[in-house]
Design a protein around this motif. Structure first.
Motif: not given
Length: 237
Positions: A97-107
């Motif tokens: 699942g990799g990083g959290s939704a919050a981290l994905r939003e930051a990418v």
């Protein structure tokens, strides 16, 4: 007192471990922090393997994606997973699942302001280099850190090439090497529940009341753990 190899995660660099490295060197520990961003998990593992080979038997600490890297290393004396990926055969960070939704939003894709594409926990699906939006990265990665430390850490973040989070280690060092997992209970980048499931693969599990990056906000915890592991290695020799 021996030496240690510190392995950073995606978007990070050796400078993020600067305070930890300085604290260890003050008590006589030799420290190497390899620079990753070599373009693939295989190449990142190769450069860390070179550092381990230079030390002989030494502890290796992997943070976040750095766990994928240290899993494939041979000859480590002890593996320390710091909110990191402990991968089995055929697994990748992205597969967990990799990083959290919050981290994905930051990418965001480099050169595409405002984009929010994310894949593999930290790279976009389009295949190009990505970076983290500073205003979001601060809260996700360093939300429990004093503001001046968080700002400095955000300033050190680098662009990241694609695909590393989808890499699969060629071996699973945790099966034969003593290991410790540190769950970061206030982590907003990798879900603590996911961390606990991976931690079950390690010989020892600890839990700290920190966010994703204790080497920034609580470096004394990391220094203390490394010294403890080094002492244990000395007793086993």
């Amino acid at each position: 007192m021996g030496g240690v190899v510190l392995v950073h995660g995606l978007y990070h660099q050796a400078g993020h471990f600067g305070v930890v490295a300085a604290g260890l060197r003050r008590v006589g520990v030799e420290v190497v922090v390899p620079e990753l961003h070599r373009g693939s998990l295989r190449e990142d593992t190769r450069v860390v393997q070179e550092a381990v080979d230079g030390f002989g038997v030494a502890p290796v600490v992997g943070h976040s994606y750095g766990g994928s890297v240290i899993t494939g290393v041979r000859g480590a004396g002890h593996l320390v997973y710091l909110a990191a990926f402990v991968l089995d055969a055929g697994e990748s960070a992205a597969g967990w699942g990799g990083g959290s939704a919050a981290l994905r939003e930051a990418v965001v894709a480099v050169g595409e302001e405002g984009a929010t594409r994310g894949g593999g926990g930290a790279t976009n699906r389009g295949g190009g280099a990505t970076r983290l939006r500073p205003e979001l990265a601060a809260g996700v990665l360093y939300g429990d850190c004093p503001a001046p430390l968080a700002r400095r850490a955000v300033g050190l973040l680098r662009e990241q090439g694609p695909g590393c989070g989808r890499g699969v280690p060629e071996r699973q060092g945790w099966r034969t090497t003593p290991s410790t997992y540190v769950v970061c209970a206030r982590d907003r980048a990798i879900d603590p529940g996911v961390q606990r499931r991976m931690a079950a693969r390690c010989g020892e599990v600890r839990e700290w009341p920190t966010g994703h990056s204790p080497f920034v906000g609580r470096p004394e915890l990391v220094v203390g753990l490394v010294r403890e592991v080094l002492a244990g290695l000395g007793e086993r020799r």
